[in-house]
Write an enzyme that holds these catalytic residues in place. Structure first.
Site, short mmCIF file in Angstrom:
data_model
loop_
_atom_site.label_atom_id
_atom_site.label_comp_id
_atom_site.label_asym_id
_atom_site.label_seq_id
_atom_site.Cartn_x
_atom_site.Cartn_y
_atom_site.Cartn_z
N ASP A 121 -11.03 3.13 4.24
CA ASP A 121 -11.49 1.74 4.19
C ASP A 121 -13.02 1.66 4.05
OD1 ASP A 121 -9.66 -0.39 4.26
OD2 ASP A 121 -9.16 0.00 6.36
N GLN B 7 -4.67 -1.33 9.59
CA GLN B 7 -4.67 -2.67 9.02
C GLN B 7 -5.29 -3.67 10.01
OE1 GLN B 7 -3.77 -3.36 5.87
NE2 GLN B 7 -4.15 -5.54 6.08
N LYS C 225 0.84 -1.20 0.00
CA LYS C 225 0.00 0.00 0.00
C LYS C 225 0.88 1.25 0.00
CE LYS C 225 -3.88 -2.34 2.23
NZ LYS C 225 -4.57 -2.71 3.46
N1 GUN Z 1 -7.22 -6.66 6.32
C1 GUN Z 1 -7.64 -7.41 5.28
N2 GUN Z 1 -8.28 -6.65 4.37
C2 GUN Z 1 -8.26 -5.40 4.84
C3 GUN Z 1 -8.76 -4.16 4.35
O1 GUN Z 1 -9.37 -4.06 3.29
N3 GUN Z 1 -8.53 -3.07 5.16
C4 GUN Z 1 -7.89 -3.17 6.33
N4 GUN Z 1 -7.74 -2.05 7.03
N5 GUN Z 1 -7.42 -4.29 6.82
C5 GUN Z 1 -7.60 -5.39 6.07
#
Ligand code: GUN
Length: 297
Positions: free
Chosen positions: A121, A98, A54
């Site tokens: 998100d 995350q 990311k």
């Molecule tokens: N963990 C797995 N998928 C995601 C996501 O789309 N966003 C976040 N913040 N954590 C994750």
């Protein structure tokens, strides 16, 4: 006949190029870069890879990336204090924590502490409510990426029979809402659904987000259906190492489906591209300018 392969990697690359151009325009007109803060608590190996990817993708698009790596023993109050600082920081337009979080931290409390306008998100209850009531908000990245691929491949989704397999807050539920907004007829199926194979076989659009490797065989797929495989499952490989597979038995499904996303190279790259899109959207809204066309729903 063999299914068309929906090349998520290529669609995501095009989207990222468009985002980079729009970010450059934003930076020029506003004199600041869109800023994304990514918070990782602990050392979960998969999360570390996601966070690194990311960060790299943000920088490549011209977005300022701020990584906060916290010890696995971080308390909920410490994490909430960091969220408070990021909420108040005008150089940060997007905040992503995350998941999963260590057991001493209540993920719901943390998500609800994020400023909804910075919630790239789309997990905050206020963004869930906005999506469900058709108001502009932040849309979760994975379902947004799936929707973009479906629109790209099928055009108008009106009246299509869609089945979403999985009911998570991250994928299944928002995916169903997005399909509904595009006028599809939507069924949410899950592990307790009766006659699951029969229900999946009705689908012209099948979104598989069950998190079970190879769960969906060829006989679950309606001939000609468009299949989006959200699964990312690590399984043992013949070589003795591991490999990534989806929720769909790809080799068998290709003979029945009309179109299908591969794993890897389908949904995954679109999720990251949509995170960049959401960050730019949040930055534009924070500066009172309309978000560029085509980046959100
Ligand atoms: N963990 C797995 N998928 C995601 C996501 O789309 N966003 C976040 N913040 N954590 C994750």
């Amino acid at each position: 006949m063999s299914a068309a392969i929906i090349d998520g990697k290529a669609i995501a690359a095009q989207l990222r190029t468009r985002i980079a151009a729009q970010v450059a325009r934003f930076r020029q007109s506003k004199g600041v870069a869109p800023g994304l803060a990514v918070v990782l608590v602990g050392e979960d190996p998969a999360s570390q890879v996601y966070v690194r990817n990311k960060g790299k993708a943000s920088v490549a698009a011209g977005i300022d990336s701020f990584e906060h790596r916290l010890d696995a023993a971080t308390s909920q109050d410490e994490l909430l204090a960091l969220i408070g600082r990021l909420n108040a920081d005008p150089s940060i337009h997007g905040i992503l924590v995350q998941l999963p979080l260590p057991p001493q931290i209540d993920a719901g409390r943390v998500i609800d502490a994020i400023d909804p306008d910075k919630d790239v998100d789309g997990f905050h209850i206020s963004n869930v409510g906005r999506l469900n009531t058709g108001q502009p908000g932040m849309v979760p990245c994975t379902p947004l990426g799936c929707l973009m691929m479906l629109r790209d491949h099928l055009g108008d989704l009106s009246g299509a029979e869609a089945v979403v397999l999985g009911r998570s807050n991250i994928v299944g539920k928002p995916m169903a809402q997005l399909l509904l907004r595009d006028n599809a007829t939507v069924t949410i199926a899950h592990s307790r659904t009766r006659d699951l194979a029969d229900i999946c076989r009705r689908a012209e659009i099948l979104v598989a987000a069950a998190g079970r490797p190879g769960m969906i065989g060829a006989d679950w797929i309606r001939p000609g259906a468009t299949v989006i495989d959200v699964g990312i499952n690590r399984v043992p490989a013949a070589s003795g190492k591991t490999r990534l597979v989806g929720d769909v038995e790809f080799d068998a499904a290709v003979a029945v489906a009309g179109a299908i996303t591969p794993v890897p190279g389908g949904v995954g790259p679109m999720t990251i591209a949509c995170l960049l899109a959401n960050t730019l959207t949040a930055a534009c809204r924070a500066h009172g300018v309309p978000a560029p066309e085509g980046l959100t729903t």
